[in-house]
Write an enzyme that holds these catalytic residues in place. Structure first.
Site, short mmCIF file in Angstrom:
data_model
loop_
_atom_site.label_atom_id
_atom_site.label_comp_id
_atom_site.label_asym_id
_atom_site.label_seq_id
_atom_site.Cartn_x
_atom_site.Cartn_y
_atom_site.Cartn_z
N CYS A 155 -51.22 52.41 -18.09
CA CYS A 155 -50.63 52.78 -19.39
C CYS A 155 -51.65 52.78 -20.52
O CYS A 155 -51.41 53.36 -21.58
CB CYS A 155 -49.48 51.86 -19.74
SG CYS A 155 -48.32 51.64 -18.39
N HIS A 168 -47.89 52.12 -26.92
CA HIS A 168 -47.36 52.42 -25.59
C HIS A 168 -45.87 52.08 -25.60
O HIS A 168 -45.44 51.10 -26.20
CB HIS A 168 -48.10 51.58 -24.54
CG HIS A 168 -47.52 51.74 -23.18
ND1 HIS A 168 -47.25 52.97 -22.63
CD2 HIS A 168 -47.11 50.82 -22.25
CE1 HIS A 168 -46.73 52.82 -21.43
NE2 HIS A 168 -46.63 51.54 -21.18
N ASN A 179 -40.67 54.69 -20.18
CA ASN A 179 -42.10 54.39 -19.99
C ASN A 179 -42.72 55.45 -19.07
O ASN A 179 -42.38 55.53 -17.89
CB ASN A 179 -42.24 52.99 -19.38
CG ASN A 179 -43.69 52.58 -19.16
OD1 ASN A 179 -44.60 53.40 -19.28
ND2 ASN A 179 -43.90 51.33 -18.83
#
Ligand code: ACO
Length: 334
Positions: free
Chosen positions: A117, A257, A287
């Site tokens: 990520c 993020h 996500n």
């Protein structure tokens, strides 16, 4: 005497999301969960899912084309293509090479970057070094994922969290004082087991047995990642700011993020930033690992939320464990 450093910045951004929407109520029919639990614990309402015959490069290509158009840069001007992903089309060739071919970017070097990520912030940091030293003039950095292909749809702890998408940025020279001002990259491999795909490489090659045990899919210790993330997201931005003597109050926008709204809120609190200054799209997309930050950035840019001169902090964390942040003075006119 050292040569004057070239200022590297973002010339254009783009993003792409698959059409298929999977809502929390759709998930209620698959696993023992509820819209209420997912919304309260994560902030996610829905996510996008790529079709069976769609690969990461298909999403990445569309995001790249939009970013190149926005930057008014043609593929043959590109010197470098970096694709940050943990869901590459294949182990070899790299997804970056597939994109290089599809774009016809004949002059470009191309490689994939593995920082989960944190991958997009790692990627623009790497690309900006080549531009700042004068080795390259134009670079394309993409964060793209098809995480839905690595989800155990029987595991409610993980299947509600992830989605698919791609975001991209074209980097090049910008005016003095603008562009990427500072960065902070970090890692702590001792936390590697917290998010992993156990059977995916040379340690435990995929086999009938590993597939049966679902070891070829994402495994995560959510609580451990959560504890790490709330500290890492704020701290990495503070470290980036310290390097250039800038204060938290000077940040106009935080682009974090998008793993969990509670992690985002806690990072904003650590940086004393009101949520109005934080770009949030987790409710729509969940996500998407390396794709989260570039999609949030590109969407906000397309909505004309950034003004020339705004200070934007990108902040990510992810598997590895890794973390990364960049401080950018936005150089594009609205
Ligand atoms: N629906 C209903 N109940 C659920 C669900 C669900 N989807 N998932 C878990 N639960 C249950 C658990 O089983 C547990 O029940 P129990 O107490 O009876 O055992 C209960 O809810 C509470 O579970 P917790 O783990 O305490 O829930 P928490 O509040 O920590 O939220 C979550 C879990 C959302 C995973 C959170 O820990 C989190 O967001 N962690 C960070 C994840 C992350 O950031 N990942 C990013 C990295 S990904 C990458 O790099 C690719």
């Amino acid at each position: 005497m050292t040569a004057k450093q070239i200022n590297a910045g973002i010339l254009g951004t783009g993003y792409y999301l698959p059409e298929k929407i999977l809502s929390n109520s759709d998930l209620e029919k698959i696993v023992d969960t509820s819209d209420e639990w997912i919304t309260e614990r994560t902030g996610i309402k829905e996510r996008r899912i790529a079709a069976n015959d769609v690969a990461t490069s298909d999403l990445a290509l569309k995001a790249a084309e939009m970013a190149l158009k926005d930057a008014k840069v043609s593929p043959d001007e590109l010197d470098l293509i970096i694709v940050a992903t943990l869901t590459s089309d294949r182990i070899i060739p790299s997804t970056a090479c597939i994109i290089q071919d599809l774009l016809g970017a004949k002059r470009a070097a191309a490689f994939d970057l593995s920082a989960a990520c944190s991958g997009f912030a790692y990627g623009i940091t790497v690309a900006s070094q080549f531009i700042q030293c004068g080795a390259y003039r134009k670079a394309l950095v993409i964060g793209a994922e098809t995480l839905s292909k690595y989800i155990n749809w029987e595991d409610r702890n993980t299947c509600v969290l992830f989605g698919d998408g791609a975001g991209a940025a074209v980097l090049g020279q910008v005016e003095d004082g603008y562009g990427i001002l500072s960065f902070d990259l970090g890692s702590d491999g001792s936390g590697g087991d917290a998010i992993q795909i156990p059977s995916s490489g040379s340690r435990m090659p995929v086999s009938n047995e590993s597939i049966e045990k679902r070891l070829n899919l994402i495994h995560m210790n959510g609580k451990e990642v959560f504890k790490f993330a709330v500290k890492a997201m704020g701290n990495t931005v503070k470290h980036s700011l310290e390097k250039i003597g800038m204060k938290q109050e000077e940040i106009n926008w935080l682009v974090p993020h998008q793993a969990n709204i509670r992690i985002i809120q806690s990072a904003a609190k650590r940086l004393a930033m009101p949520m109005e200054k934080v770009i949030v799209n987790i409710q729509k997309y969940g996500n998407m690992s390396a794709a989260c930050i570039p999609i949030a950035l590109a969407e906000a840019a397309a909505e004309k939320r950034f003004k020339k001169g705004d200070i934007i902090a990108l902040s990510g964390f992810g598997a590895g464990l890794t973390w990364a942040s960049c401080i950018i003075r936005w150089s594009k006119e609205d």
